[in-house]
Write a protein that holds these residues in place. Structure first.
Motif, short mmCIF file in Angstrom:
data_model
loop_
_atom_site.label_atom_id
_atom_site.label_comp_id
_atom_site.label_asym_id
_atom_site.label_seq_id
_atom_site.Cartn_x
_atom_site.Cartn_y
_atom_site.Cartn_z
N LEU A 81 0.84 -1.18 0.00
CA LEU A 81 0.00 0.00 0.00
C LEU A 81 0.89 1.24 0.00
O LEU A 81 2.10 1.15 0.22
CB LEU A 81 -0.91 -0.01 1.23
CG LEU A 81 -1.84 -1.21 1.36
CD1 LEU A 81 -2.61 -1.15 2.67
CD2 LEU A 81 -2.82 -1.28 0.18
N ASP A 210 -6.08 -6.24 0.99
CA ASP A 210 -5.37 -5.02 1.37
C ASP A 210 -5.81 -3.82 0.54
O ASP A 210 -6.13 -2.75 1.08
CB ASP A 210 -3.86 -5.22 1.20
CG ASP A 210 -3.24 -6.12 2.24
OD1 ASP A 210 -3.91 -6.40 3.26
OD2 ASP A 210 -2.09 -6.56 2.05
N HIS A 211 -5.83 -3.99 -0.77
CA HIS A 211 -6.11 -2.85 -1.64
C HIS A 211 -7.58 -2.46 -1.67
O HIS A 211 -7.91 -1.27 -1.73
CB HIS A 211 -5.61 -3.15 -3.06
CG HIS A 211 -4.12 -3.05 -3.18
ND1 HIS A 211 -3.47 -1.88 -3.47
CD2 HIS A 211 -3.14 -3.98 -3.02
CE1 HIS A 211 -2.17 -2.08 -3.50
NE2 HIS A 211 -1.93 -3.35 -3.24
N GLU A 214 -8.39 -0.61 1.48
CA GLU A 214 -7.91 0.76 1.39
C GLU A 214 -8.91 1.63 0.63
O GLU A 214 -9.19 2.77 1.03
CB GLU A 214 -6.54 0.82 0.71
CG GLU A 214 -5.95 2.22 0.67
CD GLU A 214 -4.61 2.28 -0.06
OE1 GLU A 214 -3.70 2.93 0.46
OE2 GLU A 214 -4.52 1.67 -1.14
N SER A 217 -11.88 2.28 2.84
CA SER A 217 -11.55 3.28 3.86
C SER A 217 -11.63 4.69 3.28
O SER A 217 -12.09 5.63 3.93
CB SER A 217 -10.15 3.03 4.43
OG SER A 217 -10.09 1.79 5.09
N ARG A 218 -11.16 4.84 2.04
CA ARG A 218 -11.23 6.16 1.39
C ARG A 218 -12.68 6.55 1.14
O ARG A 218 -13.06 7.72 1.25
CB ARG A 218 -10.45 6.12 0.08
CG ARG A 218 -8.94 6.05 0.27
CD ARG A 218 -8.23 5.86 -1.06
NE ARG A 218 -8.50 6.97 -1.96
CZ ARG A 218 -8.14 6.98 -3.24
NH1 ARG A 218 -7.51 5.93 -3.76
NH2 ARG A 218 -8.40 8.02 -4.00
#
Length: 221
Positions: A81, A210-211, A214, A217-218
């Motif tokens: 990340l 993981d991606h 992310e 979360s954004r």
């Protein structure tokens, strides 16, 4: 003083107006809701284009440590990340001490060293270093042809990553089982092939989680 024909005066005015427009654009983009679908589509497309160098594509000359770190970071840039580092000089030294990677010769690293580092740095994303060491021991004990296995592994990883991020009917399907051969060209015990195939699938799933987390979360801000 008349600045109408003065380059500095004109440039200053131009930059100022451009800067105000850029700030307004930045504010508008910041206030706009995060487009998760568009971001995921872009991510999926980039993951479908992942290419890891085959052994014969790696630099044919021996490299110094800083060159190796840059090469590994470039080859595996799709895994970490933002802000993360997959490999540092101290990590390389520790892997050598633990027997995960052969010791460099006169502080230089051959394509074989790079292949080991790519293997370790990839799998440590989803396995502990102890588990990576155990997997390498299994591979070594089976006298696997490492050159052939490396190329097959990165090829399988590319396919697994593309499938994991695909929204089509082929997405998230079972990976194509690997066939692993020893230095004599004889296929090794099926257990080794299954271990490596499952390890690759686990790694691809970890990269996906993981991606996509992310991106989520954004979206949540």
């Amino acid at each position: 003083m008349d600045y109408s024909n003065n380059k500095v005066g004109r440039d200053r005015g131009g930059v100022g107006m451009g800067a105000r427009r850029d700030v307004g654009k930045d504010v508008a983009e910041k206030d706009a809701p995060f487009d998760f679908a568009a971001a995921y589509q872009e991510l999926s497309l980039s993951m479908s284009r992942v290419h890891i160098s085959r052994f014969e594509e790696l630099p044919r000359i021996d490299l110094y440590l800083d060159q190796v770190l840059a090469l590994v970071a470039d080859e595996l840039s799709f895994i970490p990340l933002e802000g993360e580092k997959l490999l540092t000089g101290s990590m390389v030294n520790n892997y050598v001490k633990q027997g995960l990677v052969p010791a460099p010769e006169r502080k230089r690293y051959s394509p074989r060293h790079v292949a080991y580092l790519l293997f370790v740095c990839s799998l440590k994303r989803s396995l502990s270093i102890a588990q990576v060491a155990d997997l390498l021991s299994v591979v070594d004990n089976a006298q696997v042809d490492l050159l052939r296995a490396y190329n097959d592994l990165v090829s399988a990883f590319e396919v697994a990553i593309a499938r994991e991020f695909s929204d089509g009917p082929e997405g998230r399907g079972d990976p194509v089982p690997m066939r692993v051969y020893d230095v004599q060209g004889v296929e090794v015990d099926d257990g080794v092939s299954r271990l490596l195939t499952t390890g690759i699938r686990l790694l691809a799933s970890k990269v996906y989680v993981d991606h996509v987390l992310e991106l989520q979360s954004r979206r949540l801000g």
